[in-house]
Design a protein around this motif. Structure first.
Motif, mmCIF file in Angstrom:
data_model
loop_
_atom_site.group_PDB
_atom_site.id
_atom_site.type_symbol
_atom_site.label_atom_id
_atom_site.label_comp_id
_atom_site.label_asym_id
_atom_site.label_seq_id
_atom_site.Cartn_x
_atom_site.Cartn_y
_atom_site.Cartn_z
ATOM 1 N N ILE A 65 11.995 -45.111 -3.239
ATOM 2 C CA ILE A 65 11.569 -43.895 -3.922
ATOM 3 C C ILE A 65 10.070 -43.658 -3.723
ATOM 4 O O ILE A 65 9.640 -42.528 -3.458
ATOM 5 C CB ILE A 65 11.918 -43.975 -5.421
ATOM 6 C CG1 ILE A 65 13.437 -43.909 -5.620
ATOM 7 C CG2 ILE A 65 11.250 -42.845 -6.204
ATOM 8 C CD1 ILE A 65 13.896 -44.065 -7.054
ATOM 9 N N ALA A 122 20.416 -38.735 -7.253
ATOM 10 C CA ALA A 122 20.824 -38.868 -5.845
ATOM 11 C C ALA A 122 20.323 -37.714 -4.988
ATOM 12 O O ALA A 122 19.985 -37.909 -3.812
ATOM 13 C CB ALA A 122 22.345 -38.972 -5.760
ATOM 14 N N PHE A 123 20.258 -36.510 -5.553
ATOM 15 C CA PHE A 123 19.891 -35.340 -4.753
ATOM 16 C C PHE A 123 18.491 -34.800 -5.086
ATOM 17 O O PHE A 123 18.144 -33.696 -4.690
ATOM 18 C CB PHE A 123 20.935 -34.233 -4.950
ATOM 19 C CG PHE A 123 22.284 -34.582 -4.390
ATOM 20 C CD1 PHE A 123 22.530 -34.485 -3.024
ATOM 21 C CD2 PHE A 123 23.299 -35.036 -5.226
ATOM 22 C CE1 PHE A 123 23.772 -34.825 -2.513
ATOM 23 C CE2 PHE A 123 24.544 -35.372 -4.719
ATOM 24 C CZ PHE A 123 24.783 -35.278 -3.352
ATOM 25 N N SER A 124 17.695 -35.583 -5.796
ATOM 26 C CA SER A 124 16.355 -35.121 -6.173
ATOM 27 C C SER A 124 15.427 -35.044 -4.968
ATOM 28 O O SER A 124 15.489 -35.871 -4.057
ATOM 29 C CB SER A 124 15.761 -36.053 -7.232
ATOM 30 O OG SER A 124 15.650 -37.368 -6.724
ATOM 31 N N LYS A 125 14.575 -34.027 -4.984
ATOM 32 C CA LYS A 125 13.595 -33.828 -3.911
ATOM 33 C C LYS A 125 12.166 -34.062 -4.397
ATOM 34 O O LYS A 125 11.233 -34.069 -3.600
ATOM 35 C CB LYS A 125 13.709 -32.399 -3.362
ATOM 36 C CG LYS A 125 15.069 -32.058 -2.762
ATOM 37 C CD LYS A 125 15.365 -32.928 -1.551
ATOM 38 C CE LYS A 125 16.710 -32.525 -0.917
ATOM 39 N NZ LYS A 125 17.051 -33.386 0.245
ATOM 40 N N LEU A 130 13.993 -36.194 -10.408
ATOM 41 C CA LEU A 130 14.217 -37.627 -10.563
ATOM 42 C C LEU A 130 14.154 -38.008 -12.047
ATOM 43 O O LEU A 130 15.019 -38.727 -12.560
ATOM 44 C CB LEU A 130 13.139 -38.387 -9.780
ATOM 45 C CG LEU A 130 13.432 -39.818 -9.331
ATOM 46 C CD1 LEU A 130 14.572 -39.845 -8.321
ATOM 47 C CD2 LEU A 130 12.175 -40.428 -8.709
ATOM 48 N N ASN A 187 20.485 -47.271 0.858
ATOM 49 C CA ASN A 187 19.495 -46.283 0.442
ATOM 50 C C ASN A 187 19.605 -45.992 -1.055
ATOM 51 O O ASN A 187 20.690 -46.027 -1.634
ATOM 52 C CB ASN A 187 19.709 -44.996 1.255
ATOM 53 C CG ASN A 187 18.715 -43.918 0.905
ATOM 54 O OD1 ASN A 187 18.939 -43.132 -0.002
ATOM 55 N ND2 ASN A 187 17.595 -43.892 1.620
ATOM 56 N N TRP A 188 18.474 -45.665 -1.673
ATOM 57 C CA TRP A 188 18.455 -45.437 -3.115
ATOM 58 C C TRP A 188 19.287 -44.238 -3.546
ATOM 59 O O TRP A 188 19.808 -44.195 -4.661
ATOM 60 C CB TRP A 188 17.017 -45.283 -3.610
ATOM 61 C CG TRP A 188 16.252 -44.131 -3.015
ATOM 62 C CD1 TRP A 188 15.545 -44.129 -1.849
ATOM 63 C CD2 TRP A 188 16.116 -42.820 -3.572
ATOM 64 N NE1 TRP A 188 14.982 -42.897 -1.629
ATOM 65 C CE2 TRP A 188 15.303 -42.076 -2.679
ATOM 66 C CE3 TRP A 188 16.578 -42.200 -4.726
ATOM 67 C CZ2 TRP A 188 14.954 -40.742 -2.914
ATOM 68 C CZ3 TRP A 188 16.234 -40.877 -4.962
ATOM 69 C CH2 TRP A 188 15.439 -40.166 -4.069
ATOM 70 N N ARG A 189 19.454 -43.253 -2.664
ATOM 71 C CA ARG A 189 20.285 -42.099 -3.020
ATOM 72 C C ARG A 189 21.763 -42.486 -3.069
ATOM 73 O O ARG A 189 22.499 -42.087 -3.986
ATOM 74 C CB ARG A 189 20.069 -40.968 -2.007
ATOM 75 C CG ARG A 189 18.650 -40.393 -2.011
ATOM 76 C CD ARG A 189 18.550 -39.187 -1.071
ATOM 77 N NE ARG A 189 17.177 -38.733 -0.918
ATOM 78 C CZ ARG A 189 16.567 -37.887 -1.755
ATOM 79 N NH1 ARG A 189 17.223 -37.430 -2.807
ATOM 80 N NH2 ARG A 189 15.310 -37.518 -1.539
#
Length: 476
Positions: A65, A122-125, A130, A187-189
């Protein structure tokens, strides 16, 4: 003849009892665990696994992250700790929601927030989404942290209650452990999306299990309470004694007015409140979430491989939690708790000593000392301190104040978690050695608290425990 008349009288006056329960030909309701009881516990502790997943996520996801979203240390500390803000809000309303909609309804409601939260992460930009996702999962976990142990305590017979309720901590440990292990490789997502799986399992499972018979009795649903008890104990079980206790205790509580938050501070509830609040405060300020949320950073700053460290933690935590679960109803809560806290005290001291030796360049092998200290702390915490306070919390409060008391105790627990998770990185910058020495001192104080105030609950019904706690509080 006198016992027969008494039996007939109780049977006639208790709305929980079917006409033929007093025949004596059926086996005791506490002889064994039925399939329905095991299934109900499994579905409930799926929520505990979600709890553990949320706690364990921030450690393996930290480097990914920080790199992908470019967060500062302060921003990541906010992300790591903001779930506890959501959990505090969830805890505030947990007792009311569990009382209004039932234990099953509260668990299902919580999982909706957990699913939304994991998907948002999971889908945060950016840091905003987040944090929103983390806040949502925190709210769901705050609800679950109260209602899961309460539900299990209310559905299990007294001779199995300790072990079954302790499965709550076992599944929290499993959730943390899987996140640590899997997070080392993916991966963290994707890791966040994996977090939705146990949420979905619990939602589906809730349609297959009965509601708490004690909650149903409290709501005046006597037929439903009896049917739930029969499902949980088995059709051939003799539920006479347990049903009579639930009925008598519920009718006694019906004579009391609706409880308000200030009612908790009456003298008769003082002992229960001091024990419940005290255990939660001391549990949190003993340093558990400094290690759980930031294990990777602790190992790295101590000069040890975080991958090896977190993997070994998993190997140690799970069997120790299983051992604690097995010993819960054999050794009792207090002895197991004392052994556990002694270990966490020594573990924190060893970690602090490692940092001290490293800072003063007195011993080249100090990273190994930190490694051993973390493992000792994790093993000891998993053995008892992690789960037993929640077991005791679910046992000591009468059902007329259980919702309010449970909410208060859970809020305090999550408030302590927030303080530690948000401040730990800054405390470590001040003095890593000093921080862990303080944790060790608090663990030492916990030993004194347990010896002086924590009651014996092994082998006693919930009604017996709560009556004795009220009597002790009123006497004081």
């Amino acid at each position: 003849m006198e016992s027969e008349n008494t039996s007939d009288e109780v049977t006639a006056t208790s709305p929980l009892l079917p006409p033929d329960v007093g025949g004596g030909e059926r086996r005791s309701s506490s002889d064994s665990a039925t399939l329905v009881l095991v299934l109900s516990t499994f579905v409930a502790v799926a929520g505990s696994y979600v709890f553990g997943s949320a706690v364990g996520y921030s450690s393996p996801a930290q480097s990914g992250i920080l790199e992908d979203l470019g967060l500062t240390l302060a921003e990541y500390s906010l992300f790591g700790s903001i779930s506890t803000i959501g959990a505090m809000v969830g805890a505030i309303v947990s007792g009311k929601i569990a009382d209004l909609f039932g234990r099953r309804g509260a668990m299902g409601f919580a999982e909706l927030f957990n699913i939304v939260g994991w998907v948002a992460i999971a889908f945060s930009k950016n840091a905003w989404w987040l944090d929103i996702g983390r806040l949502s999962t925190g709210f769901g976990v705050g609800l679950l942290s109260y209602v899961v142990p309460v539900y299990i305590a209310e559905i299990t017979p007294k001779n199995l209650r300790g072990a079954f309720t302790a499965v709550n901590q076992l599944m929290i440990c499993c959730g943390v452990s899987v996140m640590y292990l899997v997070g080392n490789f993916i991966n963290w997502r994707v890791l966040a999306l994996i977090g939705t799986i146990p949420c979905l399992i619990q939602i589906v499972g809730l349609f297959l299990i009965p509601e708490s018979p004690r909650w149903l009795a409290k709501m005046g649903k006597w037929d439903g309470s009896r049917a739930s008890l029969v499902r949980l104990r088995g059709k051939n079980a003799n539920i006479f004694e347990e049903a009579a206790e639930i009925s008598d205790y519920t009718r006694m509580l019906e004579q009391l007015k609706d409880s308000r938050i200030m009612d908790l501070f009456q003298r008769k509830y003082a002992h229960s409140l001091i024990v419940g609040v005290g255990l939660m405060v001391l549990q949190q300020f003993g340093g558990v979430n400094a290690i759980a949320y930031y294990a990777s950073a602790v190992f790295s700053s101590a000069g040890f491989s975080y991958r090896v460290g977190t993997t070994t933690m998993v190997i140690v935590q799970v069997p120790m939690t299983v051992l604690g679960t097995l010993l819960m109803d054999k050794s009792g809560r207090r002895p197991l708790l004392l052994v556990s806290v002694t270990g966490t005290c020594l573990g924190c001291f060893l970690i602090g000593l490692s940092y001290y030796l490293q800072d003063h360049k007195l011993w080249d092998s100090s990273p190994s000392l930190a490694f051993g200290g973390v493992l000792l702390f994790s093993a000891s915490f998993s053995l008892g301190l992690g789960g037993i306070p929640w077991v005791i919390m679910s046992e000591i409060f009468p059902i007329n104040v259980k919702g309010l008391a449970g909410s208060l105790v859970t809020v305090i627990n999550w408030f302590g978690t927030w303080i530690i998770t948000y401040s730990f990185n800054f405390l470590a910058q001040w003095s890593s050695a000093g921080t862990f020495f303080v944790f060790a001192i608090i663990s030492g104080l916990t030993i004194v608290f347990i010896i002086k105030l924590v009651p014996k609950t092994k082998g006693r019904t919930l009604e017996e425990i709560q009556a004795s706690m009220i009597a002790f509080g009123a006497a004081k």
